[in-house]
Design an enzyme around this catalytic site. Structure first.
Site, short mmCIF file in Angstrom:
data_model
loop_
_atom_site.label_atom_id
_atom_site.label_comp_id
_atom_site.label_asym_id
_atom_site.label_seq_id
_atom_site.Cartn_x
_atom_site.Cartn_y
_atom_site.Cartn_z
N LYS A 173 0.86 -1.18 0.00
CA LYS A 173 0.00 0.00 0.00
C LYS A 173 0.90 1.23 0.00
CE LYS A 173 -3.83 2.05 2.68
NZ LYS A 173 -4.72 1.89 3.86
N SER A 218 -9.74 2.02 2.87
CA SER A 218 -8.84 2.76 2.02
C SER A 218 -7.82 1.90 1.27
CB SER A 218 -8.09 3.80 2.85
OG SER A 218 -7.25 3.17 3.80
N SER A 248 -9.99 -0.38 7.06
CA SER A 248 -9.39 -0.28 5.73
C SER A 248 -8.70 -1.52 5.19
CB SER A 248 -8.40 0.88 5.69
OG SER A 248 -9.11 2.07 5.50
N1 GLN Z 1 -13.17 4.37 6.22
C1 GLN Z 1 -12.63 4.80 7.46
C2 GLN Z 1 -12.23 6.25 7.36
O1 GLN Z 1 -12.52 6.85 6.39
C3 GLN Z 1 -11.46 3.95 7.86
C4 GLN Z 1 -10.26 4.22 7.05
C5 GLN Z 1 -9.09 3.39 7.49
O2 GLN Z 1 -9.24 2.36 8.13
N2 GLN Z 1 -7.92 3.87 7.16
O3 GLN Z 1 -11.63 6.81 8.21
#
Ligand code: GLN
Length: 485
Positions: A76, A151, A175
């Site tokens: 990532k 994400s 995420s």
């Molecule tokens: N979707 C969640 C957010 O927008 C979690 C994102 C994540 O785990 N990095 O914060």
């Protein structure tokens, strides 16, 4: 070759059926063919990948290779990689080249894994659909009009489309697990402190955790083995021994107590997803497990608490991107204030700016008690719910996401609808607990994930419970149409 799991690829490499260079070339060719439509990779590192593959082939020939030697993976784009751009999905870091490797990157390299490139992600990991990336949305390989989740959507799409054998992800509120669910792969968020955060660009430091995204639980076990462990450079890294995850995969499940939180099956859950989860639970009962209804009474607090704590921490972490030390700097600043303002306004996208503003507000002198302090109390209540539940059960199961992958664009104008996508995953981050998502059903051809939450440091059990289901079922073997060959 791409039809093989990592475990099978390792066997092929060790037996000399194919070399790491052949395997790496094969994946690079697939990336060249499929990435223009999927947009799963931000950066492809063909040259350094082939050089690493040659080294791996030498280790294989010399008999010094381990289980990950020569296996092509992707990172990532939140993990710092020396000499290779680390953008974090943001214009702010579009030209940032880190001078060092993140601990997770360093450990996987030491284990012999080959890095094919860096995967697309929501900007600074803020999002649930990969649509906030400066590099454009990632497409879900199962239906390219739909999002892959976020994400870590680039990693999930790349693994599902067989553009790499496995990938790394990070999980602050879901995420790893949510994109794994939406793309039909296996993703595990370890206990907070299990994998080092050193060199992983910070979003919300008390929640962020790195983890593997792979085709199977057995593959995730191999990756986690290399990623996990104490790191003196991360002050929240925990100095506890890492068990042999592969050795525990086949353990018997008789007597396993599965908790089903009644709060996870209410309104908002697609009924067909609920039915898929029920079918998986029946399979677990057949394997000797016992299902117990439990309650996590403060579940409804998870989303509101998270959307105070995470923005608060992000507003502090992202203060370092000031146009002076890192990343984007505006043209011809008039004075220092102009430099700060314009560099940040140009470098950050709308969602990141929204979170910085919320975070600054909830931490401000006048509102700290009303929001931030209150959220911290809520966080304790949530952790206490889990503590009580784990006195009764060994694991907790439920859906990973309330819906399957939604169409690109469907939720971009409605942040709250987007935030609700993580309603089942966020609590584990707030409590610091490990969680895994595995594919267990399909609705209209789109994958459905089962989430299994474990007690602190019980990653081994999560992998075991996931692996035993994967021995009995074939959901994890599905290949999206168009990516078989
Ligand atoms: N979707 C969640 C957010 O927008 C979690 C994102 C994540 O785990 N990095 O914060």
């Amino acid at each position: 070759m791409h039809d093989k799991t990592m475990t099978e690829l390792a066997a092929g490499l060790h037996a000399g059926t194919f070399s790491s260079r052949e395997l790496t070339r094969h994946y690079l060719e697939r990336i060249a063919r499929h990435n223009p439509s999927l947009n799963a990779f931000i950066t492809v590192a063909a040259e350094s990948a082939l050089a690493a593959a040659s080294q791996a082939d030498q280790a294989l020939a010399a008999g010094t290779a381990g289980p990950l030697t020569g296996i092509p993976i992707a990172h990532k784009d939140i993990f710092c990689t020396a000499g290779l751009r680390t953008s974090c999905g943001s214009r702010m870091l579009d030209r940032f080249i880190a001078p060092y490797d993140a601990t997770v990157v360093e450990r996987l390299a030491a284990a012999g894994a080959v890095v094919l490139g860096k995967t697309n992600m929501d900007e600074f990991a803020m999002g649930s659909s990969n649509e906030t990336s400066w590099y454009g949305p990632v497409k879900n390989p199962w239906d390219q009009t739909r999002v892959p989740g976020g994400s870590s959507g680039g990693s999930a799409a790349a693994v599902a489309a067989r553009l790499c054998a496995a990938a790394t992800g990070t999980d602050t509120g879901g995420s790893i697990r949510q994109p794994a669910a939406l793309c039909g792969i296996t993703g595990i968020k370890p206990t907070y402190g299990r994998c080092s955060r050193w060199g992983m660009i910070a979003f919300a430091s008390s929640l962020d955790q790195a983890g593997p995204m792979a085709r199977t639980a057995a593959d995730a076990a191999l990756l986690l083995q290399a990623m996990a462990g104490f790191d003196p450079r991360d002050s929240t890294s925990l100095d506890t021994p890492v068990p042999d995850y592969a050795a525990g995969l086949d353990a018997d499940l008789s007597g396993l107590r599965i908790g089903l939180p009644k709060e996870y099956f209410g309104a908002g859950l697609d009924e067909r997803i609920g039915a898929g989860i029920q079918a998986a639970l029946c399979e677990y009962e057949r394997l000797g497990a016992r299902v117990v209804e439990i309650s996590l009474p403060n579940s409804a607090l998870s989303v509101p608490v998270y959307y105070v704590v995470a923005p608060a921490e992000c507003s502090s972490n992202l203060a370092r991107f000031d146009g002076v030390r890192y990343g984007h700097r505006c043209e011809n600043p008039q004075d220092l204030e102009d430099l700060y303002k314009r560099s940040r306004a140009e470098g950050f996208g709308a969602e990141v700016q929204r979170r910085i503003m919320i975070g600054t507000y909830v931490l401000s002198a006048g509102y700290y008690d009303a929001y931030y302090l209150k959220a911290q109390k809520g966080r304790h209540l949530i952790a206490d719910d889990f503590r009580r539940a784990f006195e009764q059960v060994d694991v907790i199961m439920g859906p990973t996401s309330p819906t399957t992958a939604f169409p690109i664009g469907a939720k971009m104008d409605d942040p709250v609808a987007m935030y609700l996508n993580d309603i089942y995953t966020i609590a584990a981050n707030l409590a610091g607990l490990p969680g895994i998502s595995i594919p267990v059903a399909a609705v209209d051809g789109m994958p459905v994930g089962l989430q299994i939450i474990g007690n602190y440091f019980d990653e081994g059990r999560l992998l075991n419970v996931a692996h035993r289901l994967q021995r009995e079922t074939e959901w994890h073997l599905g290949v999206p149409q168009g990516f078989e060959i």
